[in-house]
Design a protein around this motif. Structure first.
Motif, PDB file in Angstrom:
ATOM      1  N   MET A 196      11.474   4.895   1.958  1.00 50.61           N
ATOM      2  CA  MET A 196      12.771   5.537   1.783  1.00 50.61           C
ATOM      3  C   MET A 196      12.655   7.056   1.847  1.00 50.61           C
ATOM      4  O   MET A 196      13.525   7.735   2.391  1.00 50.61           O
ATOM      5  CB  MET A 196      13.383   5.120   0.436  1.00 50.61           C
ATOM      6  CG  MET A 196      13.812   3.664   0.365  1.00 50.61           C
ATOM      7  SD  MET A 196      15.046   3.163   1.585  1.00 50.61           S
ATOM      8  CE  MET A 196      14.012   2.200   2.723  1.00 50.61           C
ATOM      9  N   GLU A 211      18.105   4.989  -0.305  1.00 54.79           N
ATOM     10  CA  GLU A 211      18.214   3.601  -0.765  1.00 54.79           C
ATOM     11  C   GLU A 211      19.645   3.099  -0.605  1.00 54.79           C
ATOM     12  O   GLU A 211      19.880   1.988  -0.121  1.00 54.79           O
ATOM     13  CB  GLU A 211      17.779   3.490  -2.231  1.00 54.79           C
ATOM     14  CG  GLU A 211      16.284   3.575  -2.456  1.00 54.79           C
ATOM     15  CD  GLU A 211      15.906   3.291  -3.902  1.00 54.79           C
ATOM     16  OE1 GLU A 211      16.783   2.800  -4.663  1.00 54.79           O
ATOM     17  OE2 GLU A 211      14.749   3.535  -4.276  1.00 54.79           O
ATOM     18  N   PHE A 214      20.404   2.726   3.059  1.00 49.89           N
ATOM     19  CA  PHE A 214      19.687   1.580   3.617  1.00 49.89           C
ATOM     20  C   PHE A 214      20.421   0.284   3.302  1.00 49.89           C
ATOM     21  O   PHE A 214      20.595  -0.579   4.174  1.00 49.89           O
ATOM     22  CB  PHE A 214      18.264   1.523   3.068  1.00 49.89           C
ATOM     23  CG  PHE A 214      17.480   0.326   3.515  1.00 49.89           C
ATOM     24  CD1 PHE A 214      16.794   0.339   4.728  1.00 49.89           C
ATOM     25  CD2 PHE A 214      17.427  -0.829   2.743  1.00 49.89           C
ATOM     26  CE1 PHE A 214      16.088  -0.773   5.159  1.00 49.89           C
ATOM     27  CE2 PHE A 214      16.722  -1.945   3.160  1.00 49.89           C
ATOM     28  CZ  PHE A 214      16.054  -1.909   4.379  1.00 49.89           C
ATOM     29  N   ASN A 218      21.790  -1.813   6.270  1.00 51.40           N
ATOM     30  CA  ASN A 218      20.898  -2.909   6.618  1.00 51.40           C
ATOM     31  C   ASN A 218      21.077  -4.164   5.772  1.00 51.40           C
ATOM     32  O   ASN A 218      20.721  -5.256   6.205  1.00 51.40           O
ATOM     33  CB  ASN A 218      19.440  -2.441   6.510  1.00 51.40           C
ATOM     34  CG  ASN A 218      19.111  -1.340   7.497  1.00 51.40           C
ATOM     35  OD1 ASN A 218      18.858  -1.581   8.665  1.00 51.40           O
ATOM     36  ND2 ASN A 218      19.125  -0.100   7.007  1.00 51.40           N
TER      37      ASN A 218
END
Length: 264
Positions: A196, A211, A214, A218
């Motif tokens: 990260m 984070e 992400f 994702n």
């Protein structure tokens, strides 16, 4: 519920940091005599000291070996011929475009993520079966059910682990030995934090901000909306290793924050 594992021997691979270290520490606190495995002597020593201090136990053992190889697995078996609890935590991951994943990368991830567990379970399950009690766990991933496009080989290796775990549970049916997989989601391990931080640097944000990005980009189906801690994952592993979990076998136990879009 009080989990008591006194008198039980536990072996955890890939256990000098992250989820593996949290599992080993938790098992020791619950009374098990634990043995951790790592490739580097200094890291093994550091982990041993940490577990001893955290658990107040002086009977923690360590093995220096590469469990991702046949030779390393044999070293582990020779160092610790029998165990009651086997947690196959060793695993590698890393993003890579599918068309750039060559044969060597496929072979490596299967040797480490799949064959390490196969080799150790093949040995230790025999003794567990003879004694009529045992716990075998494979640390899988939500990626086994939700294959990530950014690391297809990783997801496929974890899916293979799921299949192996279910098959081994059938082999050991009625023996008193349970076999389960544990499916974490994104977890704030040292490796994940480093990833990260690197991704965040490229985008001009902090590791903590990365984070959040992400997950949104994702793993948008997350219900937890944050990375789990290694201890949160370890808690499920410790329960699955306990006498209280005697009717839980052949299962995929999810601790992935609700990412998988399934009610089953």
């Amino acid at each position: 519920m009080h989990i008591e594992l006194s008198g039980k021997q536990a072996l955890v691979t890939g256990s000098t940091a992250g989820i593996g270290l949290a599992i080993t520490t938790g098992l020791a606190k619950a009374g098990a005599q634990v043995t951790l495995v790592g490739r580097d002597q200094a890291k093994v020593d550091t982990a041993l000291n940490y577990i001893r201090q955290a658990s107040g136990r002086d009977d923690v053992g360590g093995i220096v070996a590469d469990a991702g190889t046949a030779v390393g697995c044999q070293t582990i078996i020779e160092s610790l011929p029998e165990t009651d609890i086997l947690v196959n935590n060793l695993g590698i991951y890393g993003g890579c475009p599918f068309f750039d994943i060559n044969d060597d990368a496929w072979e490596e991830i299967f040797q480490v993520n799949v064959m390490s567990g196969v080799r150790l379970a093949r040995h230790y399950a025999k003794g567990m079966q003879t004694r009529g009690w045992g716990r075998i766990q494979f640390i899988s991933s939500e990626s086994a059910l939700n294959i990530p496009a950014e690391m297809v080989h990783y997801g496929v290796s974890k899916a293979a682990l799921q299949g192996f775990s279910r098959g081994l549970a059938k082999v050991l049916a009625g023996s008193g030995v349970t076999v389960n997989t544990i499916l974490p989601g994104p977890t704030r391990t040292e490796g994940a934090q480093a990833m990260m931080a690197e991704m965040g640097k490229e985008r001009g944000v902090t590791a903590e901000q990365m984070e959040t990005l992400f997950l949104a980009e994702n793993r948008p189906s997350t219900l937890l909306k944050r990375f789990a801690t290694p201890e949160e994952v370890a808690n499920l592993c410790i329960y699955a290793a306990s006498p209280q979990a005697s009717a839980t076998t052949g299962a995929a136990l999810r601790v992935e924050g609700g990412i998988v879009e399934s009610i089953a």
